[in-house]
Design an enzyme around this catalytic site. Structure first.
Site, short mmCIF file in Angstrom:
data_model
loop_
_atom_site.label_atom_id
_atom_site.label_comp_id
_atom_site.label_asym_id
_atom_site.label_seq_id
_atom_site.Cartn_x
_atom_site.Cartn_y
_atom_site.Cartn_z
CB SER A 95 -2.87 -16.95 -10.57
OG SER A 95 -3.08 -17.16 -11.96
CB SER B 262 -3.37 -20.06 -13.14
OG SER B 262 -2.23 -19.81 -12.36
CE LYS C 211 -5.49 -15.02 -13.71
NZ LYS C 211 -4.68 -16.23 -14.00
#
Lengths: 492, 95
Positions: free
Chosen positions: A155, A179, A80
């Site tokens: 997210s 997330s 990420k």
């Protein structure tokens, strides 16, 4: 003969060691998958082709020398984009960090490298990890490989999407309010948030420091455990890093559910969930009971209020953490006659609407005269949540509920309604407040063929029980559907 | 319950130079979010201590020894403006 991009980490690891597969060949397979799907999915912000090729070469050379670096040796892993990578652009999905090339590696990046992993690239995310759909990225949304008209959750939507489609075999995400677990549920894969403090946050661009935790995405519980083993452990560079031994999560893989005490978290397992989600959840609970687990309904009243408290605590912490993005040391700068004007203009231009909203909410909740009524009260409610969990774990080993009340929603559907978006996290937020571990496991599909996630949560440092329950759920649900994009491309 | 919020003041505290139109567009959303979050005010928390962190925290001390730091040139290379070994910013006071 299948495409190596569809292998589990465990199976790829066996083939790498028996000589049937090379890390370079495996990297080629996931790169091919990415080149076929990225135009539709946009899972990646940066693909590090050179770095990945060099890492794969090193991994193959080490194996040839007989060096075995563990479960991720030679495995392509996505990262990420809020985890900093020396020499590779890191933006956290924000314009305010456009072009930033970090001068250091996050601890998890060092650990992945030491474990022989091949980092394929940086994945798209909601700006600064604020969102539940990956639509809040300054660089455009990520789509869901099960249906590109839908969001992958967020997210960490880029990481989830890449693992689901096969442009990586595993990935790291960060989970502040769900997330990792929510996008895992929406893309039909496994996502785990470890106990707070077990994985170093050094080099994770901070959102809400008392809630943020890095964790793995993978297609199986065993693979998630393999990633967890590589990244977990004390780090002197993170003052909140746990100092004790890492729990033996792998021990839970082999144990069956016989005698496991499972509590059904009543406040999050009924009304408010889509009927298909609820049906798949209840079917799985029944299967657990059938396999010898003891199932008890448990009431944790504070879990119904956790989301309200979260939407004061997380914005309050974010408003403080994001003060550092001021145009002084990195990122773009918008000019001004004074430093205050420069900061105001740089921040107005650099932050998107959701981040701006949360900074405003947090600044307000912390401001003089409102602190006690908002932030202070939310912290007391956080105590109620912690106490409810502690009481529950006197009677049960794990708690279960659906991960997300709905399956993947359409791109744009919740974009203009922040509160509706926030409700995506109603079942994932409580354990961020308590610091306990949670995991989402796919257990079925809804009427539209979209995956449904089942959440297991356990007491702090209870990763063995967490994995024991999750592995049992995985075996009982026997979920083997694959997203449209992966199968059609795989057959091509 | 209407929440009293001076958004222009809050934006200034947060160093967000928002236009009047932007302030107006955020105002309704912030009211909704704060109304929702403010439901915590109705919960019984008499005598409940606040939790600021999930783990019992203690100071993380280490021996006072010199360790490697980030490379200054590599860090300054990312700065929007610099003056030799310093970050450069506009004046703090209006002239």
């Amino acid at each position: 003969m299948g495409d190596p991009a569809d292998l589990t980490i465990a199976e790829a690891g066996r083939q790498l060691r028996d000589g049937g597969l090379t890390a370079a060949g495996l990297l080629d397979a996931v790169r091919r998958r990415a080149s076929m799907t990225e135009a539709q999915l946009h899972a990646f912000l940066t693909i590090d082709a050179e770095g990945a090729a060099a890492a794969a070469e090193r991994a193959d050379a080490a194996l040839a020398r007989g060096e075995d670096l563990g479960p991720l040796h030679g495995i392509p892993v996505a990262l990420k984009d809020n985890m900093v990578t020396r020499g590779v652009e890191t933006t956290a999905g924000s314009r305010i960090l456009a072009g930033w090339v970090p001068p250091y590696d996050a601890t998890v990046v060092e650990r992945l490298a030491r474990g022989g992993a091949v980092i394929v690239g940086k994945t798209n995310m909601d700006e600064f990890a604020m969102g539940s759909s990956t639509e809040n990225s300054a660089y455009g949304p990520t789509r869901n490989p099960w249906d590109p008209g839908r969001v992958p959750g967020g997210s960490s939507g880029g990481s989830a999407s890449s693992v689901a489609v096969g442009s990586a075999l595993g990935a790291l995400g960060s989970d502040t309010g769900g997330s990792i677990r929510q996008p895992a549920a929406l893309t039909g894969i496994v996502g785990m948030k470890p106990t707070y403090g077990l994985v170093s946050r050094y080099g994770l661009i901070a959102f809400a420091s008392s809630l943020d935790q890095i964790g793995p995405f993978a297609r199986t519980v065993e693979d998630a455990v393999g990633i967890f083993e590589v990244i977990a452990g004390h780090d002197p560079s993170d003052a909140t890093s746990y100092r004790g031994p890492v729990p033996d999560a792998r021990a839970g893989l082999a144990e069956g559910p016989e005698g496991l005490r499972v509590g059904v978290l009543r406040e999050l397992s009924g009304e408010g969930n889509d009927p298909d989600v609820l049906e798949a959840f209840e079917r799985t609970v029944d299967a657990l009971a059938g396999a010898g687990a003891t199932v008890t309904p448990m009431s944790l009243p504070s879990c119904a209020d956790a989301l309200n408290a979260y939407y004061l605590i997380a914005p309050a912490e974010c408003s403080a953490n994001l003060a550092r993005f001021d145009g002084v040391r990195y990122g773009p700068r918008i000019g001004g006659d004074t430093v205050e004007q420069m900061m105001g203009a740089t921040r107005r231009d650099g932050f998107g609407p959701e981040v701006t909203r949360r900074i405003l909410v947090g600044t307000y909740a912390l401001s003089a005269g409102y602190y006690d009524a908002f932030y202070g009260q939310a912290q007391k409610v956080r105590t109620l949540v912690v106490e409810d969990f502690r009481r529950a774990y006197a009677d049960v080993d794990v708690l279960v509920c659906p991960t997300s009340p709905t399956t993947a929603f359409r791109v744009g559907e919740r974009a203009d309604d922040p509160l509706q978006m926030y409700l995506s996290d109603v079942a994932t937020v409580p354990v961020n407040l308590s610091g306990d571990p949670g995991i989402s496991v796919p257990v079925g599909v809804d009427r539209d063929g979209l995956p449904i996630g089942f959440q297991v949560i356990a007491p702090a440092l209870g990763e063995a029980a967490l994995v024991r329950a999750a592995a049992a759920v995985e075996r009982l649900a026997a979920f083997d559907a694959r997203p449209a994009l992966a199968t059609s491309e795989g057959a091509a | 319950m209407p929440i009293d919020i001076d958004l222009a003041y809050v934006a200034r505290l947060a160093r967000l130079d928002l236009t009047d139109e932007e302030l107006a567009s955020y105002e309704g959303q912030l009211q909704d979010i704060l109304d929702y979050a403010a439901r915590v005010q109705a919960l019984p928390t008499e005598g409940v201590p606040p939790t600021s962190h999930p783990l019992p925290m203690r100071n993380a001390h280490r021996a006072d020894e010199v360790e490697p730091t980030l490379d200054r040139e590599e860090v300054l290379a990312q700065a929007p403006d610099r003056d030799g070994p310093f970050f450069r910013v506009p004046p703090f006071l209006e002239q």
